[in-house]
Scaffold this motif. Structure first.
Motif, PDB file in Angstrom:
ATOM      1  N   GLY A 221       1.319   1.052  25.878  1.00  0.00           N
ATOM      2  CA  GLY A 221       1.631  -0.519  25.538  1.00  0.00           C
ATOM      3  C   GLY A 221       1.867  -0.879  24.037  1.00  0.00           C
ATOM      4  N   PRO A 222       2.254  -2.359  24.065  1.00  0.00           N
ATOM      5  CA  PRO A 222       2.200  -2.863  22.619  1.00  0.00           C
ATOM      6  C   PRO A 222       0.983  -2.430  21.876  1.00  0.00           C
ATOM      7  N   ALA A 223       1.457  -1.974  20.598  1.00  0.00           N
ATOM      8  CA  ALA A 223       0.417  -1.744  19.758  1.00  0.00           C
ATOM      9  C   ALA A 223      -0.577  -2.731  19.468  1.00  0.00           C
ATOM     10  N   SER A 224      -0.060  -3.871  19.334  1.00  0.00           N
ATOM     11  CA  SER A 224      -0.999  -4.946  18.918  1.00  0.00           C
ATOM     12  C   SER A 224      -1.710  -5.392  19.942  1.00  0.00           C
ATOM     13  N   GLU A 225      -1.562  -5.057  21.311  1.00  0.00           N
ATOM     14  CA  GLU A 225      -2.454  -5.527  22.544  1.00  0.00           C
ATOM     15  C   GLU A 225      -2.857  -4.472  23.153  1.00  0.00           C
ATOM     16  N   PRO A 226      -3.756  -3.362  22.525  1.00  0.00           N
ATOM     17  CA  PRO A 226      -4.218  -2.408  23.373  1.00  0.00           C
ATOM     18  C   PRO A 226      -4.829  -2.466  24.598  1.00  0.00           C
ATOM     19  N   GLU A 227      -5.457  -3.669  24.757  1.00  0.00           N
ATOM     20  CA  GLU A 227      -6.183  -4.044  25.916  1.00  0.00           C
ATOM     21  C   GLU A 227      -5.619  -4.361  27.004  1.00  0.00           C
ATOM     22  N   ASP A 228      -4.102  -4.336  26.913  1.00  0.00           N
ATOM     23  CA  ASP A 228      -3.063  -5.257  27.900  1.00  0.00           C
ATOM     24  C   ASP A 228      -3.156  -4.061  29.131  1.00  0.00           C
ATOM     25  N   ASN A 229      -3.224  -2.884  28.760  1.00  0.00           N
ATOM     26  CA  ASN A 229      -3.117  -1.755  29.774  1.00  0.00           C
ATOM     27  C   ASN A 229      -4.450  -1.167  30.500  1.00  0.00           C
ATOM     28  N   PRO A 230      -4.763  -1.641  31.477  1.00  0.00           N
ATOM     29  CA  PRO A 230      -6.127  -1.014  32.111  1.00  0.00           C
ATOM     30  C   PRO A 230      -5.765   0.490  32.707  1.00  0.00           C
ATOM     31  N   TYR A 231      -4.701   0.739  32.556  1.00  0.00           N
ATOM     32  CA  TYR A 231      -4.619   2.310  33.046  1.00  0.00           C
ATOM     33  C   TYR A 231      -4.321   3.277  31.807  1.00  0.00           C
ATOM     34  N   SER A 232      -4.593   2.718  30.514  1.00  0.00           N
ATOM     35  CA  SER A 232      -4.430   3.574  29.483  1.00  0.00           C
ATOM     36  C   SER A 232      -5.177   4.922  29.432  1.00  0.00           C
ATOM     37  N   ARG A 233      -6.323   4.883  30.177  1.00  0.00           N
ATOM     38  CA  ARG A 233      -6.809   6.177  30.379  1.00  0.00           C
ATOM     39  C   ARG A 233      -6.516   7.107  31.450  1.00  0.00           C
ATOM     40  N   LEU A 234      -5.669   6.441  32.769  1.00  0.00           N
ATOM     41  CA  LEU A 234      -5.548   7.478  33.548  1.00  0.00           C
ATOM     42  C   LEU A 234      -4.648   8.748  33.080  1.00  0.00           C
ATOM     43  N   PRO A 235      -3.424   8.498  32.252  1.00  0.00           N
ATOM     44  CA  PRO A 235      -2.786   9.672  31.804  1.00  0.00           C
ATOM     45  C   PRO A 235      -3.976  10.858  31.233  1.00  0.00           C
ATOM     46  N   ASP A 236      -4.720  10.467  30.480  1.00  0.00           N
ATOM     47  CA  ASP A 236      -5.712  11.422  30.079  1.00  0.00           C
ATOM     48  C   ASP A 236      -6.415  12.010  31.071  1.00  0.00           C
ATOM     49  N   ILE A 237      -7.029  11.141  31.926  1.00  0.00           N
ATOM     50  CA  ILE A 237      -7.855  11.612  33.059  1.00  0.00           C
ATOM     51  C   ILE A 237      -7.037  12.831  33.856  1.00  0.00           C
ATOM     52  N   VAL A 238      -5.615  12.595  34.053  1.00  0.00           N
ATOM     53  CA  VAL A 238      -4.842  13.463  34.975  1.00  0.00           C
ATOM     54  C   VAL A 238      -4.581  14.751  34.070  1.00  0.00           C
ATOM     55  N   ARG A 239      -4.416  14.712  32.726  1.00  0.00           N
ATOM     56  CA  ARG A 239      -4.146  15.706  31.867  1.00  0.00           C
ATOM     57  C   ARG A 239      -5.401  16.805  31.881  1.00  0.00           C
ATOM     58  N   ARG A 240      -6.683  16.162  31.921  1.00  0.00           N
ATOM     59  CA  ARG A 240      -7.994  17.119  31.686  1.00  0.00           C
ATOM     60  C   ARG A 240      -8.163  17.600  32.951  1.00  0.00           C
ATOM     61  N   GLY A 241      -7.830  17.175  34.178  1.00  0.00           N
ATOM     62  CA  GLY A 241      -7.747  17.847  35.348  1.00  0.00           C
ATOM     63  C   GLY A 241      -9.186  17.738  36.088  1.00  0.00           C
ATOM     64  N   GLY A 242      -9.467  18.215  37.058  1.00  0.00           N
ATOM     65  CA  GLY A 242     -10.755  18.525  37.665  1.00  0.00           C
ATOM     66  C   GLY A 242     -11.289  17.149  38.575  1.00  0.00           C
TER      67      GLY A 242
END
Length: 299
Positions: A221-242
């Protein structure tokens, strides 16, 4: 509704009319070009999702704030912002300008427009396709995310749909800024507790920078507003698996999301079925085209 059905709906035809106006071509040519480019990009998304890292990359696209905004932007289809946005998507899905040119050339031959126009349309169609995917997959992804233990911790409040603006978190009444004196120091009473410690983002795992296998979120998302995306951790959770999604329609998080997006793309054959469709069938089709071309040349 699949993406193809959406494009053929009344709203989709109106959107194609806007594309025709933006690129100064007739509506029939625009329709054929959008269908052709959409088919090519849908195949690239399915190909990307063959790996867990690829699923994470696509999740980063469809959960980015404002991805579906282009669907209602009546004036900016050929704007520099739209083009830059589409180029970021193409970088994730394709990552190679030579492949992009081949995709545009194939779409041009199928639709009758020139290759240069198809090349210009490609990032726009990519943006519209991801926007439609966000719009259609939002409720399902929000439901899946709410069931994942690793994604909990949002204070129990319902998650917004992917792409919605996440309201800024309220500061805890008992928390204090880090620049205050330590507990017990002059000017700060000892009975005022400090706020929670933010451990930051998790460390990357080996392979995070390998294209198509473990790229970190390349479409933030926009670099100046990192908190605007509540799903920002979801790709990392998918990538790590399990992670497992409970329920009768559950399973591994990777496969559940692949199934959601596969249904919208009109193909939900699993990894093996997708590989057969993308590689074997296309290989056979290319052989048939070569044989036919040789027969026509001899005549």
């Amino acid at each position: 509704m699949t993406i193809d059905e959406s494009l053929r709906s009344a709203a989709g035809q109106e959107l194609i009319g806007r594309v025709a106006d933006a690129f100064a071509i007739d509506e029939q040519s625009a329709r054929s070009a959008v269908y052709a480019l959409g088919d090519e990009l849908a195949a690239r998304i399915q190909r990307t999702m063959l790996s867990r890292g690829g699923v994470a990359d696509v999740v980063s696209l469809v959960t980015a704030p404002g991805a579906s905004r282009a669907l209602s932007d009546s004036d900016g289809l050929s704007s520099p912002e739209m083009i830059a946005n589409g180029d970021q998507i193409l970088d994730v899905l394709i990552g190679n300008k030579h492949v992009s040119r081949k995709i545009a050339a194939r779409a041009a031959s199928r639709s009758g427009i020139d290759a240069a126009t198809a090349q210009k349309m490609l990032p726009v169609v990519a943006t519209l396709l991801i926007g439609e995917l966000q719009k259609q997959s939002g409720p399902a992804i929000a439901k899946v995310a709410s069931l994942i233990p690793a994604f909990s911790g949002a204070g129990g409040s319902p998650l917004p749909m992917p792409g919605d603006t996440f309201p800024p978190a309220r500061r805890d009444v008992n928390s204090t800024p880090d620049d205050q004196p330590p507990i017990g120091a002059p000017g700060r009473p000892a009975d005022i507790p400090r706020g929670p410690i933010d451990a930051g983002n998790p460390l990357p795992i080996p392979g995070d920078n390998i294209p198509g296998v473990g790229r970190r979120n390349r479409y933030p998302g926009p670099a100046s507003e990192p908190e605007d995306n509540p799903y920002s951790r979801l790709p990392d959770i998918v990538r790590r698996g399990g992670e497992q999604v409970p329920g009768p329609d559950g399973g591994s998080l990777e496969n559940v999301i692949r199934s959601i997006l596969g249904n919208l793309l009109g193909s939900n054959s699993g990894v093996v079925g997708t590989m057969i469709k993308l590689f074997l069938i296309r290989w056979i089709a290319s052989i048939v085209r070569r044989v036919l071309s040789q027969v026509l040349v001899r005549r």
